[in-house]
Design a protein around this motif. Structure first.
Motif, short mmCIF file in Angstrom:
data_model
loop_
_atom_site.label_atom_id
_atom_site.label_comp_id
_atom_site.label_asym_id
_atom_site.label_seq_id
_atom_site.Cartn_x
_atom_site.Cartn_y
_atom_site.Cartn_z
N ILE A 74 -6.17 2.44 -9.38
CA ILE A 74 -7.21 3.46 -9.39
C ILE A 74 -8.16 3.20 -8.22
CG2 ILE A 74 -8.97 4.63 -10.77
CD1 ILE A 74 -7.75 3.30 -13.26
N PRO A 75 -7.87 3.73 -7.03
CA PRO A 75 -8.74 3.48 -5.87
C PRO A 75 -10.18 3.93 -6.09
CG PRO A 75 -6.64 4.45 -5.19
CD PRO A 75 -6.69 4.53 -6.69
N ASN A 119 -6.96 -18.67 -7.98
CA ASN A 119 -5.98 -17.65 -8.37
C ASN A 119 -6.60 -16.26 -8.26
OD1 ASN A 119 -3.91 -16.13 -9.42
ND2 ASN A 119 -3.53 -17.46 -11.17
N ILE A 120 -6.56 -15.69 -7.05
CA ILE A 120 -7.16 -14.37 -6.86
C ILE A 120 -6.32 -13.28 -7.52
CG2 ILE A 120 -8.42 -15.03 -4.80
CD1 ILE A 120 -6.34 -13.62 -3.11
N PHE A 121 -5.06 -13.57 -7.83
CA PHE A 121 -4.24 -12.64 -8.62
C PHE A 121 -4.87 -12.47 -10.00
CE2 PHE A 121 -1.03 -12.06 -11.91
CZ PHE A 121 -0.34 -10.95 -11.46
N ALA A 122 -5.25 -13.59 -10.62
CA ALA A 122 -5.88 -13.55 -11.95
C ALA A 122 -7.25 -12.87 -11.89
CB ALA A 122 -6.00 -14.96 -12.51
N ILE A 123 -8.01 -13.18 -10.84
CA ILE A 123 -9.34 -12.59 -10.70
C ILE A 123 -9.25 -11.07 -10.57
CG2 ILE A 123 -11.34 -12.43 -9.15
CD1 ILE A 123 -10.89 -15.42 -8.52
N GLY A 124 -8.24 -10.58 -9.84
CA GLY A 124 -8.06 -9.14 -9.66
C GLY A 124 -7.61 -8.42 -10.90
N ARG A 125 -7.20 -9.17 -11.92
CA ARG A 125 -6.75 -8.56 -13.17
C ARG A 125 -7.63 -8.93 -14.36
NH1 ARG A 125 -2.40 -8.09 -10.08
NH2 ARG A 125 -0.68 -6.74 -10.67
N ASP A 126 -8.81 -9.44 -14.09
CA ASP A 126 -9.73 -9.84 -15.15
C ASP A 126 -10.30 -8.59 -15.81
OD1 ASP A 126 -11.81 -10.76 -16.72
OD2 ASP A 126 -12.38 -12.34 -15.31
N PRO A 127 -9.97 -8.33 -17.08
CA PRO A 127 -10.43 -7.09 -17.74
C PRO A 127 -11.93 -7.06 -17.97
CG PRO A 127 -9.32 -8.54 -19.32
CD PRO A 127 -9.12 -9.15 -17.97
N SER A 128 -12.60 -8.22 -17.89
CA SER A 128 -14.06 -8.22 -18.06
C SER A 128 -14.76 -7.73 -16.79
CB SER A 128 -14.56 -9.63 -18.40
OG SER A 128 -14.40 -10.52 -17.30
N ILE A 129 -14.02 -7.64 -15.69
CA ILE A 129 -14.58 -7.18 -14.42
C ILE A 129 -14.05 -5.80 -14.05
CG2 ILE A 129 -14.81 -7.71 -11.95
CD1 ILE A 129 -14.06 -10.60 -12.73
N TRP A 130 -12.75 -5.59 -14.27
CA TRP A 130 -12.08 -4.38 -13.83
C TRP A 130 -11.62 -3.57 -15.04
CZ3 TRP A 130 -12.82 -4.17 -8.74
CH2 TRP A 130 -12.89 -5.36 -8.02
N THR A 131 -12.10 -2.36 -15.17
CA THR A 131 -11.63 -1.45 -16.22
C THR A 131 -10.21 -1.02 -15.91
OG1 THR A 131 -13.89 -0.64 -16.51
CG2 THR A 131 -12.11 0.70 -17.44
N ASP A 132 -9.34 -1.00 -16.93
CA ASP A 132 -7.92 -0.68 -16.74
C ASP A 132 -7.37 -1.50 -15.56
OD1 ASP A 132 -7.82 1.22 -18.81
OD2 ASP A 132 -8.63 2.77 -17.50
N GLU A 161 -7.90 -1.36 -3.28
CA GLU A 161 -7.25 -1.37 -4.59
C GLU A 161 -5.87 -2.03 -4.52
OE1 GLU A 161 -6.93 -0.09 -8.81
OE2 GLU A 161 -8.25 -1.15 -7.41
N THR A 162 -5.17 -1.80 -3.42
CA THR A 162 -3.86 -2.45 -3.26
C THR A 162 -4.03 -3.96 -3.17
OG1 THR A 162 -3.00 -0.52 -2.08
CG2 THR A 162 -1.78 -2.59 -1.84
N MET A 163 -5.01 -4.42 -2.41
CA MET A 163 -5.22 -5.86 -2.26
C MET A 163 -5.75 -6.50 -3.54
SD MET A 163 -6.52 -6.41 1.62
CE MET A 163 -5.35 -6.25 2.98
N ARG A 164 -6.39 -5.72 -4.38
CA ARG A 164 -6.79 -6.24 -5.69
C ARG A 164 -5.57 -6.49 -6.56
NH1 ARG A 164 -7.31 -4.61 -10.85
NH2 ARG A 164 -6.57 -2.50 -10.39
N LEU A 165 -4.67 -5.50 -6.61
CA LEU A 165 -3.48 -5.62 -7.45
C LEU A 165 -2.39 -6.49 -6.83
CD1 LEU A 165 -2.84 -2.04 -8.92
CD2 LEU A 165 -3.27 -4.14 -10.21
N THR A 203 0.83 -1.21 0.00
CA THR A 203 0.00 0.00 0.00
C THR A 203 0.86 1.25 0.00
OG1 THR A 203 -1.70 -1.21 1.26
CG2 THR A 203 -1.91 1.18 1.15
N LEU A 204 1.87 1.28 0.85
CA LEU A 204 2.77 2.44 0.88
C LEU A 204 3.53 2.57 -0.44
CD1 LEU A 204 4.20 2.06 4.51
CD2 LEU A 204 2.54 3.76 3.71
N SER A 205 3.89 1.45 -1.04
CA SER A 205 4.58 1.48 -2.34
C SER A 205 3.71 2.13 -3.40
CB SER A 205 4.96 0.07 -2.78
OG SER A 205 5.85 -0.54 -1.87
N GLU A 206 2.45 1.73 -3.46
CA GLU A 206 1.55 2.30 -4.47
C GLU A 206 1.29 3.78 -4.20
OE1 GLU A 206 0.70 1.22 -7.20
OE2 GLU A 206 0.57 -0.97 -7.19
N LEU A 207 1.19 4.17 -2.93
CA LEU A 207 0.98 5.59 -2.62
C LEU A 207 2.18 6.44 -3.01
CD1 LEU A 207 -0.80 5.26 0.84
CD2 LEU A 207 -1.81 6.14 -1.27
#
Length: 498
Positions: free
Chosen positions: A409-410, A391-404, A355-359, A310-314
């Motif tokens: 983008i919090p 694979n929640i890493f894959a789920i968090g990057r599914d373009p059909s669910i998450w735009t960009d 958003e951090t936990m998604r990515l 989280t601190l890294s992304e901020l």
């Protein structure tokens, strides 16, 4: 060493025969699609240092319910919210167990802990104990003064560094804070490294986490487990010996303690049930030691890693940093530090952490599930004893669910009802169903509190005039996936001097 070659040749033949028999047995049953594998090793050669990324790439080709064979072990990987819901909700009971693992056997007292324990009456009893006695809201709140005191100590250290404009190892500081908080909750006191092992407390915990995550040939090809070709079993036994001696010392100290007024820690609570015929939990020393290790590994590295990302992304996104600091100024003010009571009012902080936990999910593959019986999932046959990875890493990057989906983008969580509790399968950083993490509330509280405090009290710049966009975000392999390189930053104190 001709005998080794002969044994391996025989095992390869056994593997081919077993695979053929399995295929013949299931030829009328439709297995999920997946990549072709080799005899004996199956698809093991397809997984590198970051398996969650490798499995994500394979799923993009073979589908969101994918079948592999890792050695002799059938493995099913779920890579979409719909697939995750089928395994963790629709058929939750069938997949509520864990596969037998060398790491659990050697480092978790025969898989007697909550994380690795097989599903059954014992596991349900300790799950109930952990949920009601160790991780209840009342118990979490009882440690609120401790969290405040430990965070104040860290803030003071960083304030001194800011005065001298010194670079701070944020990863190291956060890891130490998390370790101290965990020890105080579990043991009731902080322990110096020299009281534990010459390598240090944190180092041995990290060694255990690394060993638990390393693909072990003995888990996937049981016939060769006694050979310990990777040397993992020997290392696991060494780590277990260190833990066992330390935990024995802890339990003895608690039994001999005469201090009746201190806040009861986790060991105190469990000792209250030990040997009691009236207790429904019926735990003994070995059970207590297994659960102690669970509580430590479940609270130390997970919280520290989430805070670190989280601190890294901020720091990498100054726009977001300024926005969260503005919210803190409005809610908390510039005259004081953050209190836990402030957290529920910090809506943008909540979005940032989500958003951090998604990515950067702390455990991108969660822990493997095991099929208790044959099951049909979405038209696919899932054989008994199959291992299931979500694979929640894959789920968090599914373009059909998450735009960009690859962008931080919090604001995507603004006005959204999506939360951490495992009901929204597009976002399950703590898992879901019977195997969902019981320490979720404690973890979120610690992460939000520490992040809020560190960005409220300090501005942060990268050292050596490095631009935010140049910050290295490479991951390091493990059961928990932290940064590969420590996060280093230079603080400037923000609050009004008292």
């Amino acid at each position: 060493m001709d005998w080794v070659g002969a044994i391996l040749g025989l095992l390869a033949l056994v593997s081919v025969l077993q695979a053929w028999l399995s295929k013949s047995k299931n030829k009328k049953k439709r297995l999920p699609p997946g990549p072709r594998g080799f005899p004996l090793i199956g698809n093991l050669h397809m997984l590198g240092k970051l398996p969650h990324r490798d499995l994500h790439r394979l799923a993009q080709k073979h589908g969101d319910i994918m079948y592999l064979r890792l050695g002799l072990a059938p493995v099913v990987v779920a890579s979409s919210p719909q697939a995750a819901e089928l395994f963790l909700k629709t058929h939750d009971l069938v997949f509520a167990s864990r596969p037998p693992l060398q790491a659990g056997e050697h480092m978790s007292y025969g898989q007697r802990n909550l994380s690795f324990g097989a599903y059954g009456s014992y596991w349900r009893a300790i799950r109930k104990m952990c949920t009601l006695e160790l991780l209840s809201s009342h118990k979490i709140n009882s440690f609120k003064p401790m969290r405040k005191e430990e965070l104040a100590l860290l803030t003071k250290v960083i304030q001194e560094a800011a005065r001298d404009h010194v670079t701070v190892d944020l990863s190291g500081k956060v890891a130490s804070l998390s370790a101290d908080m965990s020890c105080l909750m579990v043991f009731g006191k902080k322990y110096m490294d020299k009281e534990f092992d010459e390598r240090g407390f944190k180092a041995v915990i990290q060694e255990a986490m690394h060993l638990a995550a390393t693909p072990n040939f003995g888990d996937f090809i049981p016939f060769i487990a006694p050979l310990d070709l990777q040397g993992l079993t020997q290392r696991m036994k060494g780590v277990s010996k260190v833990f066992d001696a330390f935990f024995e010392k802890i339990i003895d100290e608690h039994i001999q303690s005469t201090d009746q007024e201190r806040t009861k820690d986790f060991v105190d609570v469990m000792l209250g049930f030990m040997g009691s015929e009236e207790s429904e939990y019926r735990i003994e020393r070995s059970n207590i030691k297994a659960i102690i290790l669970d509580m430590l590994t479940g609270s130390m590295d997970t919280a520290a890693t989430a805070i670190e990302w989280t601190l890294s992304e901020l720091i990498k996104h100054p726009r977001v940093m300024k926005k969260i600091q503005k919210e803190l100024e409005n809610v908390v003010g510039m005259e004081r530090e953050v209190e836990e009571s402030d957290l529920e009012k910090l809506e943008y902080l909540d979005m940032v952490v989500k958003e951090t936990m998604r990515l950067h999910p702390v455990a991108p593959l969660l822990l493997p599930h095991a099929a208790i019986e044959d099951c049909n999932v979405n038209g696919f046959h899932i054989p008994r004893k199959s291992r299931v990875m979500i694979n929640i890493f894959a789920i968090g990057r599914d373009p059909s669910i998450w735009t960009d989906a690859e962008k931080f983008i919090p604001e995507r969580f603004h006005g959204s009802n999506i939360d951490f509790r495992g009901r929204d399968f597009q976002f399950i950083p703590f898992g879901s169903g019977r195997r969902g993490c019981p320490g979720m509330q404690l973890g979120i509280t610690v992460v939000q509190l520490v992040v809020a405090q560190l960005v409220h009290c300090f501005d942060w710049e990268l050292p050596n005039n490095m631009l935010p966009s140049e910050l290295d975000m490479t991951e390091e392999f493990g059961l928990i996936v932290p940064r590969a390189k420590h996060l280093l930053a230079v603080p400037t104190y923000r609050l009004q001097q008292q």
